[in-house]
Write an enzyme that holds these catalytic residues in place. Structure first.
Site, PDB file in Angstrom:
ATOM      1  N   ASP A 189      -0.045  25.774  52.879  1.00 11.50           N
ATOM      2  CA  ASP A 189       1.342  25.962  52.421  1.00 11.50           C
ATOM      3  C   ASP A 189       1.605  27.410  52.011  1.00 11.50           C
ATOM      4  O   ASP A 189       2.218  27.692  50.973  1.00 11.50           O
ATOM      5  CB  ASP A 189       1.657  25.002  51.248  1.00 11.50           C
ATOM      6  CG  ASP A 189       1.532  23.546  51.660  1.00 11.50           C
ATOM      7  OD1 ASP A 189       1.779  23.228  52.839  1.00 11.50           O
ATOM      8  OD2 ASP A 189       1.160  22.716  50.811  1.00 11.50           O
ATOM      9  N   SER A 214      10.966  23.960  51.934  1.00  6.95           N
ATOM     10  CA  SER A 214      10.608  25.202  52.630  1.00  6.95           C
ATOM     11  C   SER A 214      10.093  24.850  54.016  1.00  6.95           C
ATOM     12  O   SER A 214       9.362  23.865  54.177  1.00  6.95           O
ATOM     13  CB  SER A 214       9.474  25.936  51.899  1.00  6.95           C
ATOM     14  OG  SER A 214       9.811  26.212  50.556  1.00  6.95           O
ATOM     15  N   GLN A 242      14.496  15.117  50.986  1.00 10.33           N
ATOM     16  CA  GLN A 242      14.397  14.740  52.408  1.00 10.33           C
ATOM     17  C   GLN A 242      15.739  14.850  53.130  1.00 10.33           C
ATOM     18  O   GLN A 242      15.768  15.188  54.321  1.00 10.33           O
ATOM     19  CB  GLN A 242      13.796  13.348  52.539  1.00 10.33           C
ATOM     20  CG  GLN A 242      12.285  13.373  52.216  1.00 10.33           C
ATOM     21  CD  GLN A 242      11.472  12.514  53.153  1.00 10.33           C
ATOM     22  OE1 GLN A 242      11.636  11.309  53.175  1.00 10.33           O
ATOM     23  NE2 GLN A 242      10.587  13.129  53.918  1.00 10.33           N
ATOM     24  N   ASN A 256       5.521  24.260  59.584  1.00  9.49           N
ATOM     25  CA  ASN A 256       5.314  23.188  58.609  1.00  9.49           C
ATOM     26  C   ASN A 256       6.538  23.076  57.716  1.00  9.49           C
ATOM     27  O   ASN A 256       7.231  24.060  57.475  1.00  9.49           O
ATOM     28  CB  ASN A 256       4.076  23.491  57.750  1.00  9.49           C
ATOM     29  CG  ASN A 256       3.744  22.351  56.801  1.00  9.49           C
ATOM     30  OD1 ASN A 256       3.846  21.168  57.173  1.00  9.49           O
ATOM     31  ND2 ASN A 256       3.366  22.663  55.568  1.00  9.49           N
ATOM     32  N   HIS A 277       7.678  21.647  53.841  1.00 15.80           N
ATOM     33  CA  HIS A 277       7.033  21.339  52.561  1.00 15.80           C
ATOM     34  C   HIS A 277       8.113  21.045  51.504  1.00 15.80           C
ATOM     35  O   HIS A 277       9.092  21.791  51.413  1.00 15.80           O
ATOM     36  CB  HIS A 277       6.169  22.534  52.126  1.00 15.80           C
ATOM     37  CG  HIS A 277       5.426  22.273  50.870  1.00 15.80           C
ATOM     38  ND1 HIS A 277       4.307  21.463  50.819  1.00 15.80           N
ATOM     39  CD2 HIS A 277       5.652  22.677  49.597  1.00 15.80           C
ATOM     40  CE1 HIS A 277       3.870  21.401  49.576  1.00 15.80           C
ATOM     41  NE2 HIS A 277       4.675  22.121  48.806  1.00 15.80           N
TER      42      HIS A 277
HETATM   43  C1  GRF Z   1       8.069  15.425  53.808  1.00 11.71           C
HETATM   44  O1  GRF Z   1       8.605  15.379  52.515  1.00 11.71           O
HETATM   45  C2  GRF Z   1       7.487  16.766  54.121  1.00 11.71           C
HETATM   46  O2  GRF Z   1       8.090  17.800  53.426  1.00 11.71           O
HETATM   47  C3  GRF Z   1       6.059  16.624  53.658  1.00 11.71           C
HETATM   48  O3  GRF Z   1       5.704  15.300  53.950  1.00 11.71           O
HETATM   49  C4  GRF Z   1       6.879  14.483  53.972  1.00 11.71           C
HETATM   50  C5  GRF Z   1       6.880  13.776  55.293  1.00 11.71           C
HETATM   51  O4  GRF Z   1       7.907  12.812  55.383  1.00 11.71           O
HETATM   52  N1  GRF Z   1       5.211  17.609  54.306  1.00 11.71           N
HETATM   53  P1  GRF Z   1       8.189  12.068  56.760  1.00 11.71           P
HETATM   54  O5  GRF Z   1       6.874  11.446  57.218  1.00 11.71           O
HETATM   55  O6  GRF Z   1       8.704  13.077  57.733  1.00 11.71           O
HETATM   56  O7  GRF Z   1       9.207  11.018  56.412  1.00 11.71           O
END
Ligand code: GRF
Length: 202
Positions: free
Chosen positions: A145, A136, A171, A107, A109
């Site tokens: 998480d 993370s 991101q 995952n 996060h």
């Molecule tokens: C990301 O910020 C990730 O960390 C979180 O959800 C968001 C997903 O973004 N779990 P995307 O759909 O990959 O653009």
């Protein structure tokens, strides 16, 4: 030989896109996306999957976590996938998934865990006034998480940040770190010892 992975999504799928791009650009990536799975229809992530020619399946959330989890795991199996990569998947999988794919669910996060677990990590980091947040990647265990951390990157919180600007900066890091982790995982370079993950160099 590539490790086949299932990527689970619920939203925009920018992390899915980073994995698609990495697998196309890096002949030594080692992971192949066997299916993209979503809990809802009509999301951009599914368009990205179709555009990349990847099989996609929608398993609608049905309020029965156990049945939902079984259905997801069955789809993963049916597509010959050995591991699950959660990429913005907004549902919690039941314990059956961890039993069926032990240390094989990843995952990502948007915070430095264990700070700010849950679905509101970015606004919570802002509200808390932290000066550094980040990203993370961890193995998934029974708690949300919470599983062993594989990799983290810090991201500074700037004085005039709002949720969108901070999340965008996080991101950028996600899109580098997730392909790197998935590649290391696919090459068998990650080993889990209790809560500690060892990452062997290439
Ligand atoms: C990301 O910020 C990730 O960390 C979180 O959800 C968001 C997903 O973004 N779990 P995307 O759909 O990959 O653009």
């Amino acid at each position: 030989m590539s490790v086949r992975i299932a990527v689970l999504v619920s939203g925009s799928g920018s992390n899915l896109q980073s994995l698609i791009d990495a697998s196309g650009a890096d002949p030594d990536f080692g992971a192949e996306i066997g299916v993209v799975l979503s809990d809802r229809d009509g999301v951009l992530a599914l368009d990205r999957a179709r555009a990349a020619g990847l099989p996609s399946v929608v398993v609608p959330w049905n309020r029965d976590r156990s049945a939902f989890t079984t259905e997801i795991c069955d789809v993963v199996d049916d597509h010959g996938c050995e591991a699950i990569v959660l990429a913005g998947f907004m549902r919690i999988l039941g314990p059956e998934a961890i039993q069926r794919f032990p240390n094989r669910i990843l995952n990502i996060h948007p915070s430095l865990l264990p700070s700010f677990p849950g679905a509101h990590a970015v606004p919570q980091a802002l509200a808390h006034g932290v000066k550094v947040s980040g990203v993370s990647v961890h193995f998934v265990d029974e708690e949300v998480d919470h599983g062993p951390v594989i990799a983290q990157r810090p991201v500074p919180v700037l004085p005039d940040d709002d949720e969108a600007s901070l999340h965008a900066r996080i991101q950028e890091q996600e899109h580098e770190i997730y392909p790197a982790v998935v590649k290391a995982f696919a090459h068998g370079r990650l080993t889990v010892d209790g809560r500690i993950v060892h990452w062997e160099d290439a």
